[in-house]
Design a protein around this motif. Structure first.
Motif, PDB file in Angstrom:
ATOM      1  N   PRO A   8      34.469  69.077  40.138  1.00 31.70           N
ATOM      2  CA  PRO A   8      34.180  69.968  39.001  1.00 31.70           C
ATOM      3  C   PRO A   8      35.011  71.238  39.064  1.00 31.70           C
ATOM      4  N   PRO A   9      35.397  71.849  37.962  1.00 31.80           N
ATOM      5  CA  PRO A   9      35.022  71.429  36.612  1.00 31.80           C
ATOM      6  C   PRO A   9      35.952  70.354  36.039  1.00 31.80           C
ATOM      7  N   ASP A  10      37.268  70.453  36.208  1.00 34.37           N
ATOM      8  CA  ASP A  10      38.166  69.487  35.577  1.00 34.37           C
ATOM      9  C   ASP A  10      39.302  69.062  36.490  1.00 34.37           C
ATOM     10  N   SER A  11      39.010  68.737  37.734  1.00 37.00           N
ATOM     11  CA  SER A  11      40.057  68.367  38.669  1.00 37.00           C
ATOM     12  C   SER A  11      39.647  67.104  39.417  1.00 37.00           C
ATOM     13  N   PHE A  12      40.569  66.568  40.184  1.00 38.57           N
ATOM     14  CA  PHE A  12      40.253  65.404  41.011  1.00 38.57           C
ATOM     15  C   PHE A  12      41.189  65.383  42.217  1.00 38.57           C
ATOM     16  N   ILE A  13      40.736  64.690  43.275  1.00 36.99           N
ATOM     17  CA  ILE A  13      41.518  64.552  44.502  1.00 36.99           C
ATOM     18  C   ILE A  13      41.545  63.072  44.892  1.00 36.99           C
ATOM     19  N   ARG A  14      42.536  62.705  45.687  1.00 39.41           N
ATOM     20  CA  ARG A  14      42.562  61.326  46.191  1.00 39.41           C
ATOM     21  C   ARG A  14      41.547  61.177  47.302  1.00 39.41           C
ATOM     22  N   TYR A  15      40.709  60.158  47.197  1.00 42.00           N
ATOM     23  CA  TYR A  15      39.698  59.913  48.224  1.00 42.00           C
ATOM     24  C   TYR A  15      40.123  58.822  49.202  1.00 42.00           C
ATOM     25  N   ASP A  16      41.133  58.029  48.858  1.00 43.02           N
ATOM     26  CA  ASP A  16      41.408  56.824  49.638  1.00 43.02           C
ATOM     27  C   ASP A  16      42.294  57.047  50.867  1.00 43.02           C
ATOM     28  N   GLY A  17      43.031  58.123  50.914  1.00 42.10           N
ATOM     29  CA  GLY A  17      43.859  58.417  52.079  1.00 42.10           C
ATOM     30  C   GLY A  17      45.047  57.485  52.259  1.00 42.10           C
ATOM     31  N   ALA A  18      45.341  56.655  51.286  1.00 44.60           N
ATOM     32  CA  ALA A  18      46.473  55.723  51.398  1.00 44.60           C
ATOM     33  C   ALA A  18      47.788  56.465  51.204  1.00 44.60           C
ATOM     34  N   GLU A  19      48.819  56.006  51.879  1.00 40.87           N
ATOM     35  CA  GLU A  19      50.149  56.607  51.737  1.00 40.87           C
ATOM     36  C   GLU A  19      50.751  56.279  50.377  1.00 40.87           C
ATOM     37  N   GLY A  20      50.742  55.014  50.007  1.00 42.77           N
ATOM     38  CA  GLY A  20      51.303  54.572  48.725  1.00 42.77           C
ATOM     39  C   GLY A  20      50.196  54.040  47.830  1.00 42.77           C
ATOM     40  N   TRP A  21      50.438  52.863  47.330  1.00 42.72           N
ATOM     41  CA  TRP A  21      49.460  52.220  46.443  1.00 42.72           C
ATOM     42  C   TRP A  21      48.427  51.454  47.256  1.00 42.72           C
ATOM     43  N   ASN A  22      47.179  51.516  46.822  1.00 43.10           N
ATOM     44  CA  ASN A  22      46.179  50.575  47.293  1.00 43.10           C
ATOM     45  C   ASN A  22      46.475  49.264  46.576  1.00 43.10           C
ATOM     46  N   ARG A  23      46.155  48.154  47.205  1.00 43.20           N
ATOM     47  CA  ARG A  23      46.374  46.850  46.574  1.00 43.20           C
ATOM     48  C   ARG A  23      45.069  46.080  46.562  1.00 43.20           C
ATOM     49  N   SER A  24      44.880  45.360  45.469  1.00 42.33           N
ATOM     50  CA  SER A  24      43.670  44.577  45.320  1.00 42.33           C
ATOM     51  C   SER A  24      44.017  43.299  44.572  1.00 42.33           C
ATOM     52  N   GLY A  25      43.600  42.162  45.084  1.00 43.08           N
ATOM     53  CA  GLY A  25      43.856  40.889  44.416  1.00 43.08           C
ATOM     54  C   GLY A  25      42.569  40.097  44.284  1.00 43.08           C
ATOM     55  N   GLU A  26      42.289  39.648  43.073  1.00 43.42           N
ATOM     56  CA  GLU A  26      41.069  38.894  42.816  1.00 43.42           C
ATOM     57  C   GLU A  26      41.360  37.717  41.902  1.00 43.42           C
ATOM     58  N   LEU A  27      40.505  36.713  41.974  1.00 46.51           N
ATOM     59  CA  LEU A  27      40.446  35.663  40.966  1.00 46.51           C
ATOM     60  C   LEU A  27      39.299  36.053  40.048  1.00 46.51           C
ATOM     61  N   ILE A  28      39.618  36.428  38.808  1.00 48.59           N
ATOM     62  CA  ILE A  28      38.597  36.939  37.891  1.00 48.59           C
ATOM     63  C   ILE A  28      38.865  36.457  36.464  1.00 48.59           C
ATOM     64  N   PRO A  29      37.804  36.443  35.639  1.00 52.00           N
ATOM     65  CA  PRO A  29      38.043  36.222  34.204  1.00 52.00           C
ATOM     66  C   PRO A  29      38.574  37.529  33.610  1.00 52.00           C
ATOM     67  N   TYR A  30      39.653  37.460  32.847  1.00 53.28           N
ATOM     68  CA  TYR A  30      40.203  38.677  32.234  1.00 53.28           C
ATOM     69  C   TYR A  30      40.520  38.502  30.754  1.00 53.28           C
ATOM     70  N   ARG A  31      40.206  37.337  30.192  1.00 54.63           N
ATOM     71  CA  ARG A  31      40.413  37.087  28.757  1.00 54.63           C
ATOM     72  C   ARG A  31      39.192  36.357  28.221  1.00 54.63           C
ATOM     73  N   GLY A  32      38.863  36.625  26.983  1.00 54.46           N
ATOM     74  CA  GLY A  32      37.774  35.875  26.374  1.00 54.46           C
ATOM     75  C   GLY A  32      37.284  36.525  25.105  1.00 54.46           C
ATOM     76  N   GLY A  33      36.611  35.717  24.310  1.00 49.66           N
ATOM     77  CA  GLY A  33      36.030  36.266  23.106  1.00 49.66           C
ATOM     78  C   GLY A  33      36.001  35.287  21.957  1.00 49.66           C
ATOM     79  N   ILE A  34      35.827  35.855  20.778  1.00 45.59           N
ATOM     80  CA  ILE A  34      35.806  35.105  19.528  1.00 45.59           C
ATOM     81  C   ILE A  34      36.807  35.777  18.602  1.00 45.59           C
ATOM     82  N   MET A  35      37.973  35.167  18.463  1.00 40.96           N
ATOM     83  CA  MET A  35      39.018  35.715  17.601  1.00 40.96           C
ATOM     84  C   MET A  35      38.849  35.180  16.178  1.00 40.96           C
ATOM     85  N   ILE A  36      38.843  36.095  15.235  1.00 42.74           N
ATOM     86  CA  ILE A  36      38.875  35.735  13.821  1.00 42.74           C
ATOM     87  C   ILE A  36      40.359  35.748  13.423  1.00 42.74           C
ATOM     88  N   SER A  37      40.856  34.610  12.925  1.00 47.54           N
ATOM     89  CA  SER A  37      42.290  34.443  12.659  1.00 47.54           C
ATOM     90  C   SER A  37      42.549  34.252  11.178  1.00 47.54           C
TER      91      SER A  37
END
Length: 194
Positions: free
Chosen positions: A161-190
């Motif tokens: 607070p009020p309008d700032s943020f800090i890195r909590y992860d302590g990583a040097e570069g990028w954190n990496r995350s890999g998952e098998l997940i659903p990422y598309r779906g719905g009802i498209m009206i065409s």
């Protein structure tokens, strides 16, 4: 000899004309996902017919919410998908393979209720299964679900607070995350444009 040249030329023109007559006009649909409209999320695309059973769809997904139920929820994704229809293009069951890219500023599910959030990008590759049927003249409904591997690269932040943020992860570069997940779906009206 002249007769044979004339006959060969005539048959060639006849066959080319027949092939042209058999070519069907390729259809193009513009589509929007009816499931996300009520919550202010935009998911729309175009699906273009390549031949009698194959189509190519490009779509975007935009969740513009800086905060949704107190959590970060901004997501911007784009996908390209090749589809194979078992009967004919834009009719009934199909399967597809897709690839996409995304940018995000969100609170991961296991950080809900905290001040922590993640910002980064991801690369996705997977498959889709769906069913498309005609609703009215020029209108189709496309019900689908897809997913696969999502490889994320992000930085973890904590709000201060009020309008700032800090890195909590302590990583040097990028954190990496890999998952098998659903990422598309719905009802498209065409809607069929052509």
């Amino acid at each position: 000899m002249l007769k044979y040249k004339f006959l060969t030329g005539f048959l060639t023109l006849f066959l080319l004309g027949s092939l042209k007559a058999q070519e069907q006009e390729k259809s193009l649909y513009v589509k929007a996902n009816a499931l996300f409209i009520p919550i202010g999320v935009f998911n729309a695309g175009l699906e273009y017919q390549l031949n009698s059973k194959y189509t190519l769809q490009g779509d975007v997904f935009i969740s513009p919410w800086k905060s949704f139920a107190g959590n970060h929820a901004q997501i911007y994704m784009g996908h390209l998908e090749g589809r194979y229809y078992f009967k004919e293009a834009f009719k009934h069951w199909y399967i597809g393979i897709n690839g996409g890219l995304g940018l995000f500023d969100l609170t991961k599910w296991n950080y809900r209720g905290t001040e922590k959030f993640q910002r980064g990008f991801n690369v996705m590759a997977g498959a889709t299964v769906g069913y498309q049927f005609q609703w009215k003249e020029r209108w189709n409904i496309d019900v689908y679900l897809g997913g696969g591997t999502s490889q994320g690269f992000y930085h973890g932040y904590e709000s201060v607070p009020p309008d700032s943020f800090i890195r909590y992860d302590g990583a040097e570069g990028w954190n990496r995350s890999g998952e098998l997940i659903p990422y598309r779906g719905g009802i498209m009206i065409s809607y069929k444009l052509k």
